[in-house]
Design an enzyme around this catalytic site. Structure first.
Site, PDB file in Angstrom:
ATOM      1  N   CYS A 341       0.841  -1.202   0.000  1.00  0.00           N
ATOM      2  CA  CYS A 341       0.000   0.000   0.000  1.00  0.00           C
ATOM      3  C   CYS A 341       0.878   1.255   0.000  1.00  0.00           C
ATOM      4  CB  CYS A 341      -0.972  -0.029   1.170  1.00  0.00           C
ATOM      5  SG  CYS A 341      -2.380   1.088   0.945  1.00  0.00           S
ATOM      6  N   HIS A 425      -3.570  -5.374   1.008  1.00  0.00           N
ATOM      7  CA  HIS A 425      -3.340  -5.835   2.372  1.00  0.00           C
ATOM      8  C   HIS A 425      -3.860  -7.275   2.499  1.00  0.00           C
ATOM      9  CE1 HIS A 425      -2.279  -1.898   3.947  1.00  0.00           C
ATOM     10  NE2 HIS A 425      -3.353  -1.382   3.379  1.00  0.00           N
TER      11      HIS A 425
END
Length: 502
Positions: A341, A425
């Site tokens: 991310c 994630h």
């Protein structure tokens, strides 16, 4: 049965989240249809539900303890800190703005009480019991007027309150007594009793103190939970923990191959979803530690740059500490790096941010052929795909939109040599993919490491949740706890002066 309970704490990190999860798992094993609830959560560790709503990871974990699918109803208000003074407000799973602490407690919080109560009422109408988690301490006398997560929700929903205290910190009796004594008579009437957490030693030595506490407060202690390693699953926040030298708890099993694999996680500011590395730490022979100095990368076989709520700030921090140069050198030497991310964004060539930091045009580390533009609308999805020949599932929470201009495809990001970047994630929780990825890392690092063929992260998580349920079943007065959930706080609980200030 249509019951409820609020699990409060004498302090932050007293163990409310894991106690709530333990009670939930114990109840579901008794055949009770139960759900978790936290009205307002402040956390950088979040999760995306199937309907695309962002909630705290702790509530997602508690939903798993209940064996139900998490929803936005279980955490209607999520605050994601962006600095020391402001947070993004996520309402019913969607961001609605950025507010200072003064602005939030100065009026916005009270406006959310109706939404919070509606969510709780809907859950109570659907489930046999709802186990609610408080935040911080219920005796925050400066915040009581606008409280919607501790005694504010307990008073409005007539919930009995169980106060958890961490005896490992010391001063638990004073904390229990002081918590009750700083509440108004109306609030005190709902505080049914206490639960001691993280006790080490002979419980018989503690019992005289519990008797004295009962004499002073008229309130029962519902259990003494022993200290257990490895129960801090899906912690709400890394901001309260000094990550200097912290090592994620790993399985005790020895490595399958001849070598261990050392993973260094850069402890960037406003680190979010650092639980991504839990799946690595679950592998036999993988040692995970958090680092903040370039020399600590020297012996690492893999360096992870985790997610962050402040990508540009994290990039500046890496440069200030010399970690950025060390990461660029690693990439040039073909040594493994994984960006997740915000980590992907940092590894890219260029960042255009007029949303999160409002820094405008910023150069990344230039390791991956990725350009990032921050959009005002947040991406909240649960993607499914394939990488390294294996099925992968994950979730995305980000404002940054990545334009990939080269490299090999890797999930939604890319790979160049031994450097990988993705917005996903949770991808490492996919067992087959995690093993394939670790084999690639070991080969690039020159380690004779072999991932275990039978490590199941989902099974380990279930075992952990069962351990929490066992703690409640074996060390709490479950008959009294069930009466409390079903019938509410006992009548006639004494008032402990001085009470809340006027």
């Amino acid at each position: 049965m249509s019951g409820g309970l609020l699990v409060a704490g004498t302090t932050s990190d007293a163990g409310k989240s894991v106690v709530t999860a333990g009670i939930c798992r114990w109840l579901v094993r008794q055949g009770v249809k139960v759900a978790p609830f936290k009205a307002q959560n402040m956390s950088l560790n979040s999760f995306v539900t199937r309907e695309g709503a962002e909630i705290g990871r702790a509530q997602a974990m508690q939903a798993q303890a209940c064996r139900v699918e998490p929803t936005a109803l279980m955490n209607p208000v999520l605050l994601k800190p962006g600095s020391e003074r402001s947070s993004q407000v996520v309402l019913m799973g969607k961001p609605v703005g950025e507010l200072s602490a003064r602005g939030y407690h100065g009026g916005r919080q009270e406006q959310l009480l109706g939404t919070v109560l509606d969510c709780l009422a809907e859950l109570r109408g659907t489930y046999d019991a709802v186990i609610c988690e408080g935040a911080g301490s219920p005796a925050e006398i400066n915040l009581r007027r606008t409280d919607i997560v501790n005694m504010g929700i307990a008073r409005n929903a007539r919930l009995p309150v169980l106060v958890v205290g961490d005896i490992d910190r010391g001063g638990v009796f004073a904390s229990f007594f002081g918590t009750v004594a700083l509440l108004s008579p109306e609030d005190q009437a709902l505080v049914a009793g206490f639960l001691v957490n993280k006790f080490r030693g002979d419980v018989s030595l503690l019992e005289p103190g519990l008797d004295m506490l009962h004499g002073l407060t008229g309130r029962h202690t519902y259990g003494v939970l022993p200290f257990r390693h490895g129960l801090g699953i899906d912690e709400e926040d890394g901001l309260r923990v000094s990550l200097r030298g912290t090592v994620r708890e790993s399985t005790v099993a020895p490595p399958v191959g001849e070598d261990v694999l050392r993973v260094a996680v850069c402890a960037v500011p406003l680190m979010s979803n650092f639980t991504d590395v839990d799946a690595l730490a679950a592998e036999p022979g993988v040692v995970v530690r958090f680092v903040d100095r370039p020399e600590e990368l020297a012996d690492a076989d893999l360096v992870v740059i985790p997610g962050t709520r402040g990508t540009v700030r994290a990039l500046e921090w890496l440069r200030e500490r010399g970690l950025a140069d060390a990461l660029v050198r690693r990439a040039a030497e073909g040594r493994p790096v994984l960006g997740i991310c915000g980590g992907l964004q940092i590894l890219g060539e260029h960042i255009e941010d007029d949303v999160e930091s409002r820094a405008g045009q910023v150069d990344g580390l230039g390791v991956l052929p990725v350009r990032v533009r921050f959009a005002r609308e947040k991406t909240l999805t649960r993607p499914v795909g394939e990488a390294l020949g294996e099925h992968v599932e994950g979730y995305e929470i980000h404002h940054g939109i990545a334009e990939v201009a080269g490299g090999e495809p890797f999930l939604d990001g890319c790979r160049v040599g031994a450097v990988w970047g993705t917005h996903w994630h949770g991808s490492l929780e996919s067992d087959g993919f995690r093993r394939a990825f670790l084999r690639e890392v070991a080969a690039a690092a020159g380690r004779r490491f072999v991932p275990s063929a039978d490590t199941s992260f989902a099974a380990l998580r279930e075992e952990q949740l069962d351990r929490l349920g066992d703690l409640i079943e074996e060390h709490a007065d479950t008959d009294a706890l069930l009466r409390l959930i079903e019938s509410g706080a006992p009548q006639g609980l004494p008032f402990i002066p001085p009470g809340a200030p006027a």
